[in-house]
Motif scaffolding. Structure first.
Motif, PDB file in Angstrom:
ATOM      1  N   ALA A   6       0.638   6.699  -1.974  1.00 51.77           N
ATOM      2  CA  ALA A   6       0.114   5.452  -2.518  1.00 51.77           C
ATOM      3  C   ALA A   6       0.941   4.631  -2.093  1.00 51.77           C
ATOM      4  O   ALA A   6       0.584   3.264  -1.662  1.00 51.77           O
ATOM      5  N   ALA A   7       2.003   4.900  -1.354  1.00 49.59           N
ATOM      6  CA  ALA A   7       2.496   4.156  -0.796  1.00 49.59           C
ATOM      7  C   ALA A   7       2.419   3.161   0.380  1.00 49.59           C
ATOM      8  O   ALA A   7       2.622   2.095   0.374  1.00 49.59           O
ATOM      9  N   ALA A   8       1.759   4.217   1.090  1.00 47.54           N
ATOM     10  CA  ALA A   8       0.906   3.445   2.482  1.00 47.54           C
ATOM     11  C   ALA A   8      -0.302   2.418   1.709  1.00 47.54           C
ATOM     12  O   ALA A   8      -0.300   1.683   2.379  1.00 47.54           O
ATOM     13  N   GLU A   9      -0.890   2.808   1.082  1.00 43.11           N
ATOM     14  CA  GLU A   9      -2.163   1.552   0.159  1.00 43.11           C
ATOM     15  C   GLU A   9      -1.324   0.721   0.048  1.00 43.11           C
ATOM     16  O   GLU A   9      -2.240  -0.533   0.135  1.00 43.11           O
ATOM     17  N   VAL A  10      -0.435   1.016  -0.840  1.00 44.60           N
ATOM     18  CA  VAL A  10      -0.060  -0.449  -1.332  1.00 44.60           C
ATOM     19  C   VAL A  10       0.174  -1.692  -0.222  1.00 44.60           C
ATOM     20  O   VAL A  10       0.733  -3.309  -0.476  1.00 44.60           O
ATOM     21  N   THR A  11       1.027  -0.863   1.101  1.00 50.66           N
ATOM     22  CA  THR A  11       1.789  -1.810   1.978  1.00 50.66           C
ATOM     23  C   THR A  11       0.326  -1.470   3.059  1.00 50.66           C
ATOM     24  O   THR A  11       0.949  -2.553   3.874  1.00 50.66           O
ATOM     25  N   ALA A  64       9.970   2.011   3.526  1.00 49.68           N
ATOM     26  CA  ALA A  64      11.434   0.823   1.797  1.00 49.68           C
ATOM     27  C   ALA A  64      10.565   1.234   0.634  1.00 49.68           C
ATOM     28  O   ALA A  64      11.260   1.277  -0.336  1.00 49.68           O
ATOM     29  N   PHE A  65       9.059   0.542   0.602  1.00 48.07           N
ATOM     30  CA  PHE A  65       8.608   1.407  -0.904  1.00 48.07           C
ATOM     31  C   PHE A  65       8.431   2.596  -1.113  1.00 48.07           C
ATOM     32  O   PHE A  65       8.819   2.740  -2.045  1.00 48.07           O
ATOM     33  N   GLN A  84       1.813  -3.779  12.773  1.00 47.28           N
ATOM     34  CA  GLN A  84       1.713  -2.652  12.097  1.00 47.28           C
ATOM     35  C   GLN A  84       2.751  -1.806  11.606  1.00 47.28           C
ATOM     36  O   GLN A  84       3.013  -1.128  11.406  1.00 47.28           O
ATOM     37  N   ARG A  85       4.167  -1.711  12.623  1.00 50.57           N
ATOM     38  CA  ARG A  85       5.456  -1.287  12.161  1.00 50.57           C
ATOM     39  C   ARG A  85       6.582  -1.685  11.710  1.00 50.57           C
ATOM     40  O   ARG A  85       7.140  -1.005  11.085  1.00 50.57           O
ATOM     41  N   GLN A  86       5.876  -3.274  10.930  1.00 50.48           N
ATOM     42  CA  GLN A  86       6.426  -3.933  10.711  1.00 50.48           C
ATOM     43  C   GLN A  86       5.860  -3.478   9.562  1.00 50.48           C
ATOM     44  O   GLN A  86       6.681  -3.099   8.301  1.00 50.48           O
ATOM     45  N   LEU A  87       4.825  -3.460   9.013  1.00 48.01           N
ATOM     46  CA  LEU A  87       4.122  -2.745   7.900  1.00 48.01           C
ATOM     47  C   LEU A  87       4.630  -1.669   7.067  1.00 48.01           C
ATOM     48  O   LEU A  87       4.953  -0.960   6.067  1.00 48.01           O
ATOM     49  N   MET A  88       4.755  -0.565   8.803  1.00 48.96           N
ATOM     50  CA  MET A  88       5.383   1.124   8.082  1.00 48.96           C
ATOM     51  C   MET A  88       6.797   1.188   7.251  1.00 48.96           C
ATOM     52  O   MET A  88       7.206   1.230   7.136  1.00 48.96           O
TER      53      MET A  88
END
Length: 630
Positions: free
Chosen positions: A497-502, A539-540, A530-534
């Protein structure tokens, strides 16, 4: 380039050695047993030459007795030799256990040799056992030292790492501890054995011949003088060796981390020249240290040979006078070798110890470094963390004489997004570092939901914060492990869920192993965006009450920036957020924009209010759009 303050000279050799031995204190029962085993091993080795000397006497007496006619007594044979003018031979015969006409007693000889063999086997077993136990004690001591260093690094303030080369810290934690472990493995057992051997051999030599023992004792002051002279000169070189090794490691770490920049600016030759210079210093210091260390053994061997010659000459004269048996002289010569050899070993080990103590002092410098201030006991905490952060007349400075933040007051209400803007060096990043107590303020208060953060436990305080930095930090491990770094108990559904939102899920699923894809320590197999999104997804997933975003979109392309901004917008929902940004277009929707200059808040308001005021913010904003137009 990184710079490292040269460590002080290892003037505290004795106290440092005691501190090293203190690492073994939890294993003192084992060390006591090791001392007992070492004493047994030395006793077996020390007694064996004396017994072996009696075997020589059995052979010599048998040959001497066989050469004399049967039917006469020993006294008659001695008298007959004196009458024939062979007084020296008569003295030898009188001092021996030979009986006229009797040959070699092979039964007695075999029993003596069997006893010597048993002693040597027992000595081997005792020495092997104590060496094995000592090795375990040493490794456990180093295990505790590494634990202590790691725990210390966790307690050190941020300013320590700001002022110390990472390469030098790594060198201390790895190279210096490994060198100390190797030193203890090489010297702890040998030093104990050598000291006990010297004592045991001295006792046996005095029991055989006090005169020859006194001659052998001349070796001790000579060896002590040689050891002191060489050790004094070699210590500086060992200190320089490990200091320069730390500098070299720091340079290599810098050049490896920034190898692309080095190539872009064509600085390979300059980097290589610096490497060669530092490598030469390591070589020179190491060569000098090893040369002086290597001189010790030949010098002690020379003293040993002189001692051997003196004992052989005097011992021969004593045998000729009948004052001592030839077997005792043989045993004494063996003892002289046993006596000088441990002295030479002690001399050599002291040089090895110099290197180990030099490394230990570099590690102790970390352990002795000033830590963060003491935690309040018991620490206070808000009843409910809503995310209200208040700066109340806060002042802070890195250097006592250089003010940075002076009398700053600011309130971030729960759920608000507070953007902090201003020129480089205005104190923006410092401000968020103060919120999390990476540094302690000099005056004023910072409160989280009404509780002074100085009265809170740091771990408890930081548990309420999430952080996304300009440089995306990932560690060696799977993508799943990186995402759950702040929430180790997160479920698979929560991770996805966190990965989808971000906007992380879609590119992770395109990887061969998905969330089980293993990243290296820099996550170099992923793009910067991609690293920054991770890191945003991480954090999410941690679900903090207060979020800090420090230049999180400064190094990505426009399309990725849009994705990151969307992810950050979702992340900021219902959370108090501090956003540091140079791109003012990214913080237009912030409820409060704080404009900092020279450590002070010069303007505060929303985007429209600040533009209407036509102050410093408007100047910054318009200059960015003017640059974009150009």
């Amino acid at each position: 380039m990184s710079d490292v303050t040269a460590p002080r000279k290892a003037a505290n050799f004795g106290p440092s050695v005691l501190r090293i031995l203190a690492l073994m204190r939890p294993d003192r029962a084992r060390m006591t047993f090791v001392l007992f085993l070492a004493a047994l091993g030395v006793a077996a080795q020390v007694v064996a030459p004396k017994i072996l000397g009696s075997a020589t006497d059995v052979i010599f007496d048998g040959i001497l007795g066989k050469s004399m006619p049967e039917g006469v007594s020993k006294a008659q044979a001695v008298e007959g030799l004196r009458q024939q003018g062979q007084g020296k031979i008569a003295d030898v015969l009188a001092g021996s256990g030979a009986q006229p006409g009797a040959g070699i007693d092979f039964h007695q000889l075999s029993m003596v040799l069997l006893l010597v063999g048993v002693l040597y086997v027992a000595g081997f077993f005792f020495n092997w056992s104590q060496g094995y136990i000592t090795g375990g004690v040493t490794q456990r001591g180093m295990y505790r030292l590494r634990e202590a260093v790691q725990a210390k690094l966790d307690r050190l303030p941020l300013k320590y790492f700001d002022s110390t080369s990472r390469g030098d810290v790594l060198s201390r934690v790895t190279n210096d501890i490994d060198n100390l472990a190797q030193t203890l493995n090489q010297t702890l057992t040998q030093l104990l054995m050598s000291v006990l051997t010297v004592v045991g051999v001295l006792v046996m030599m005095f029991s055989i011949s006090p005169l020859l023992a006194l001659i052998a004792l001349v070796t001790i002051p000579v060896a002590a003088v040689i050891t002191a002279l060489i050790a004094k000169r070699s210590q500086n070189h060992f200190m320089n060796q490990w200091k320069d090794t730390g500098l070299l490691n720091g340079h290599v770490e810098e050049m490896f981390t920034g190898h692309e920049i080095v190539k872009v600016y064509g600085q390979q030759d300059a980097a290589l020249a610096t490497f060669d210079e530092q490598n030469e210093r390591v070589y020179q210091a190491s060569a000098r240290a090893q040369f002086l260390s290597g001189v010790m053994q030949p010098a002690m061997q020379f003293v040993s040979n002189l001692n051997y010659v003196a004992i052989a000459v005097v011992g021969g004269l004593r045998v000729a006078s009948g004052a001592i048996s030839i077997g005792d002289v043989q045993a004494f010569i063996q003892y002289s070798r046993q006596f000088t050899q441990p002295l030479a070993q002690i001399g050599g080990m002291i040089n090895i110890l110099q290197s180990g103590v030099a490394s230990a002092e570099r590690v102790f410098e970390i352990l002795d470094a000033e830590e963060e201030g003491a935690e309040p006991v018991p620490g206070e905490r808000p009843e409910v963390v809503r995310g209200r952060v208040e700066f109340d007349h806060v002042s802070f400075r890195y250097e006592e004489e250089t003010p940075l933040i002076d009398d700053l007051s600011l309130v971030a209400e729960p759920g608000q997004t507070v953007a902090i803007v201003g020129p480089t060096g205005a104190g923006k990043t410092t401000l968020v570092n103060l919120v999390m107590r990476f540094y302690d303020i000099n005056a004023g208060q910072i409160r989280l939901d009404g509780v002074d953060t100085a009265k809170m436990n740091r771990a408890e305080l930081r548990r309420n914060f999430g952080m996304v930095l300009q440089d995306a930090w990932l560690f060696g491990g799977t993508i799943r492990e990186n995402l759950t770094y702040g929430a180790p108990n997160a479920t698979e559904q929560e991770i996805i869920a966190a990965a989808e939102v971000t906007h992380v899920d879609h590119f992770v699923r395109a990887l061969p192993d998905g969330y089980d894809t293993v990243l290296d320590e820099n996550g170099s197999s992923l793009s910067v965006g991609q690293r920054q999104l991770m890191t945003i997804a991480r954090a999410f997933l941690a679900d903090p009450s207060v979020l800090i975003l420090d230049e999180a979109t400064s190094s990505v392309d426009t399309r990725t920036e849009v994705l990151i901004r969307q992810a950050m917008d979702r992340l900021r929902q219902s959370r108090t957020s501090f956003v540091i940004a140079h791109r003012l277009s990214t913080i237009r929707d912030a409820e409060v924009i704080v404009v900092m200059r020279d450590g002070k808040i010069v303007e505060k308001g929303n985007h429209d209010e600040l533009l209407e005021a036509n102050g410093f913010y408007a100047e910054l904003y318009n200059s960015q759009f003017a640059q974009a137009t150009v």
